[in-house]
Design an enzyme around this catalytic site. Sequence first.
Site, PDB file in Angstrom:
ATOM      1  N   PHE A  35      -1.788  -8.837  18.754  1.00 52.29           N
ATOM      2  CA  PHE A  35      -2.131 -10.004  17.418  1.00 52.29           C
ATOM      3  C   PHE A  35      -0.763 -10.844  17.074  1.00 52.29           C
ATOM      4  O   PHE A  35      -0.937 -11.689  16.655  1.00 52.29           O
ATOM      5  CB  PHE A  35      -2.358  -9.174  16.209  1.00 52.29           C
ATOM      6  CG  PHE A  35      -1.415  -8.158  15.775  1.00 52.29           C
ATOM      7  CD1 PHE A  35      -0.252  -8.245  14.885  1.00 52.29           C
ATOM      8  CD2 PHE A  35      -1.772  -6.521  16.251  1.00 52.29           C
ATOM      9  CE1 PHE A  35       0.383  -7.225  14.172  1.00 52.29           C
ATOM     10  CE2 PHE A  35      -0.609  -5.756  15.521  1.00 52.29           C
ATOM     11  CZ  PHE A  35       0.208  -5.866  14.236  1.00 52.29           C
ATOM     12  N   ARG A  39       6.094  -3.513  -2.751  1.00 52.49           N
ATOM     13  CA  ARG A  39       5.096  -2.889  -1.879  1.00 52.49           C
ATOM     14  C   ARG A  39       4.216  -2.134  -2.496  1.00 52.49           C
ATOM     15  O   ARG A  39       2.896  -2.151  -1.639  1.00 52.49           O
ATOM     16  CB  ARG A  39       5.927  -2.224  -0.474  1.00 52.49           C
ATOM     17  CG  ARG A  39       6.890  -3.176   0.447  1.00 52.49           C
ATOM     18  CD  ARG A  39       7.184  -2.748   1.426  1.00 52.49           C
ATOM     19  NE  ARG A  39       6.008  -2.441   2.545  1.00 52.49           N
ATOM     20  CZ  ARG A  39       5.511  -3.021   3.506  1.00 52.49           C
ATOM     21  NH1 ARG A  39       6.667  -4.363   3.678  1.00 52.49           N
ATOM     22  NH2 ARG A  39       4.480  -2.758   4.069  1.00 52.49           N
ATOM     23  N   THR A  68      -1.481  -2.884   4.703  1.00 51.60           N
ATOM     24  CA  THR A  68      -0.851  -3.980   5.544  1.00 51.60           C
ATOM     25  C   THR A  68      -2.264  -4.085   6.070  1.00 51.60           C
ATOM     26  O   THR A  68      -3.059  -5.735   5.603  1.00 51.60           O
ATOM     27  CB  THR A  68      -0.224  -3.655   7.111  1.00 51.60           C
ATOM     28  OG1 THR A  68       0.804  -3.377   6.489  1.00 51.60           O
ATOM     29  CG2 THR A  68      -0.171  -4.483   7.797  1.00 51.60           C
ATOM     30  N   ARG A 122      -3.054  -7.106  -1.760  1.00 55.44           N
ATOM     31  CA  ARG A 122      -3.595  -7.716  -0.721  1.00 55.44           C
ATOM     32  C   ARG A 122      -5.529  -6.938  -0.427  1.00 55.44           C
ATOM     33  O   ARG A 122      -6.303  -7.318   0.128  1.00 55.44           O
ATOM     34  CB  ARG A 122      -3.248  -6.875   0.268  1.00 55.44           C
ATOM     35  CG  ARG A 122      -1.809  -7.289   0.995  1.00 55.44           C
ATOM     36  CD  ARG A 122      -0.897  -6.246   1.781  1.00 55.44           C
ATOM     37  NE  ARG A 122       0.046  -7.591   2.108  1.00 55.44           N
ATOM     38  CZ  ARG A 122       1.428  -6.697   2.572  1.00 55.44           C
ATOM     39  NH1 ARG A 122       1.355  -5.312   3.605  1.00 55.44           N
ATOM     40  NH2 ARG A 122       2.206  -7.832   3.446  1.00 55.44           N
ATOM     41  N   ASN A 129      -3.473 -11.221   4.691  1.00 52.40           N
ATOM     42  CA  ASN A 129      -3.653 -10.290   3.748  1.00 52.40           C
ATOM     43  C   ASN A 129      -2.027 -10.888   2.465  1.00 52.40           C
ATOM     44  O   ASN A 129      -1.913 -10.110   1.379  1.00 52.40           O
ATOM     45  CB  ASN A 129      -2.410  -9.017   4.248  1.00 52.40           C
ATOM     46  CG  ASN A 129      -1.229  -9.018   5.082  1.00 52.40           C
ATOM     47  OD1 ASN A 129      -0.374 -10.250   4.950  1.00 52.40           O
ATOM     48  ND2 ASN A 129      -0.836  -7.953   5.613  1.00 52.40           N
ATOM     49  N   HIS A 159       3.946 -11.659   2.277  1.00 52.27           N
ATOM     50  CA  HIS A 159       4.511 -10.698   3.038  1.00 52.27           C
ATOM     51  C   HIS A 159       5.583 -10.108   2.101  1.00 52.27           C
ATOM     52  O   HIS A 159       5.745 -11.045   0.671  1.00 52.27           O
ATOM     53  CB  HIS A 159       5.500 -11.449   3.675  1.00 52.27           C
ATOM     54  CG  HIS A 159       6.607 -10.658   4.389  1.00 52.27           C
ATOM     55  ND1 HIS A 159       6.808 -10.003   5.151  1.00 52.27           N
ATOM     56  CD2 HIS A 159       7.831 -10.907   4.259  1.00 52.27           C
ATOM     57  CE1 HIS A 159       8.098  -9.358   5.485  1.00 52.27           C
ATOM     58  NE2 HIS A 159       8.658  -9.682   4.824  1.00 52.27           N
TER      59      HIS A 159
HETATM   60  P1  IDP Z   1       3.939  -5.659   6.652  1.00 52.55           P
HETATM   61  O1  IDP Z   1       3.581  -7.057   6.282  1.00 52.55           O
HETATM   62  O2  IDP Z   1       2.580  -4.689   5.569  1.00 52.55           O
HETATM   63  O3  IDP Z   1       4.818  -5.336   6.517  1.00 52.55           O
HETATM   64  P2  IDP Z   1       4.002  -5.465   9.636  1.00 52.55           P
HETATM   65  O4  IDP Z   1       3.510  -4.074  10.299  1.00 52.55           O
HETATM   66  O5  IDP Z   1       5.667  -6.168   8.982  1.00 52.55           O
HETATM   67  O6  IDP Z   1       3.409  -5.184   7.917  1.00 52.55           O
HETATM   68  O7  IDP Z   1       3.030  -6.624  10.061  1.00 52.55           O
HETATM   69  C1  IDP Z   1       3.526  -8.139   9.474  1.00 52.55           C
HETATM   70  C2  IDP Z   1       1.907  -8.629   9.646  1.00 52.55           C
HETATM   71  O8  IDP Z   1       1.642  -8.694  10.526  1.00 52.55           O
HETATM   72  C3  IDP Z   1       1.096  -8.117   8.566  1.00 52.55           C
HETATM   73  O9  IDP Z   1       1.109  -8.093   7.328  1.00 52.55           O
HETATM   74  C4  IDP Z   1       0.089  -8.466   8.412  1.00 52.55           C
HETATM   75  O10 IDP Z   1      -0.959 -10.018   8.660  1.00 52.55           O
HETATM   76  C5  IDP Z   1      -0.603  -8.858  10.652  1.00 52.55           C
HETATM   77  N1  IDP Z   1      -1.051  -8.101  11.071  1.00 52.55           N
HETATM   78  C6  IDP Z   1      -0.306  -6.647  11.525  1.00 52.55           C
HETATM   79  N2  IDP Z   1      -0.608  -5.430  11.643  1.00 52.55           N
HETATM   80  C7  IDP Z   1      -2.029  -5.447  12.334  1.00 52.55           C
HETATM   81  C8  IDP Z   1      -2.595  -5.708  13.297  1.00 52.55           C
HETATM   82  O11 IDP Z   1      -3.137  -3.921  13.974  1.00 52.55           O
HETATM   83  N3  IDP Z   1      -4.132  -6.031  13.142  1.00 52.55           N
HETATM   84  C9  IDP Z   1      -3.821  -7.778  12.574  1.00 52.55           C
HETATM   85  N4  IDP Z   1      -2.721  -8.579  12.261  1.00 52.55           N
HETATM   86  C10 IDP Z   1      -2.064  -7.081  11.314  1.00 52.55           C
HETATM   87 MG    MG Z   2       6.746  -5.811   7.886  1.00 53.28          MG
END
Ligand code: IDP
Ligand code: MG
Length: 167
Positions: free
Chosen positions: A58, A91, A97, A108, A122, A125
Site C-alpha cells: 500500500f 496514540r 491504525t 480514528r 485514519n 498521524h
Molecule cells: P500508524 O499511522 O498507526 O503509525 P503505520 O504502520 O505507521 O501506522 O502506517 C502508516 C499509515 O499507512 C497508516 O496511518 C495508514 O494510513 C496506512 N496503513 C498502514 N497499514 C495499512 C494497511 O495494512 N492497509 C492500508 N493502509 C495502511
Molecule cells: Mg507510524
Amino acid sequence: MSQAVLILIKPDGLKKSLTGNILTRLSETKLEIVAAKMVRVSKELAEEHYKHLKDKPFFGEIIKYLQGELHDRKKVMALVYWGKDAIKKCRELAGATNPEEAESTSIRGSYGRITTTGVYENVIHVSSNEPEAEREIKLWFNPDEIIVDLYATKDLVLKEITNKVWR
Ligand code: IDP
Ligand code: MG
C-alpha cells in the site's frame, strides 16, 4: 518524562472539516502545542516520512494519500505536542491504525474509514516512538519554527541564498 510528538492532520481530516474536533480531542491530553503550520506535501517529503513502509503493497497509495491526491486537498496540518508521555497519550487518543479496529470513541474510530481500494484513511498521524518522533519532527520543522529547544542545533552561515520576504 517530557517528550515531543509529531501530529499530522491528514488530507481527509481537513476535507471533512475535522481540524477543530481533532484539536479539541487532543487538548484533553493537557499537552502543550509548541509548533504548528500548514504544509503542502511533496512526493519526496511523503516518501521520506513513510520510508519504513516502502516495501508494503500500500506504499504508493499512502504517498498519494498524504499528498492529498485522494481528497483534492493538497495540504496537511503539522503540529508538535510536548509534555509528559506525549506519544502514549496522543496514540491512545488516536486509536488503532486500522480505523475499523480502533476504539469507537478514539479519533480514528470516530472519523476514519477504509476506502474501497483498501487504504486506511485514519485522519491523523501520530509518531510511534521517541526516535521516530525526533526523526519526523526534524523532517517537518526547522528549529526556529518550534518554540522550545527540543534537539541540539548548530549555526549554519549561508551566503547568496535567496529568501522570499514581504515587500
Ligand atoms: P500508524 O499511522 O498507526 O503509525 P503505520 O504502520 O505507521 O501506522 O502506517 C502508516 C499509515 O499507512 C497508516 O496511518 C495508514 O494510513 C496506512 N496503513 C498502514 N497499514 C495499512 C494497511 O495494512 N492497509 C492500508 N493502509 C495502511
Ligand atoms: Mg507510524
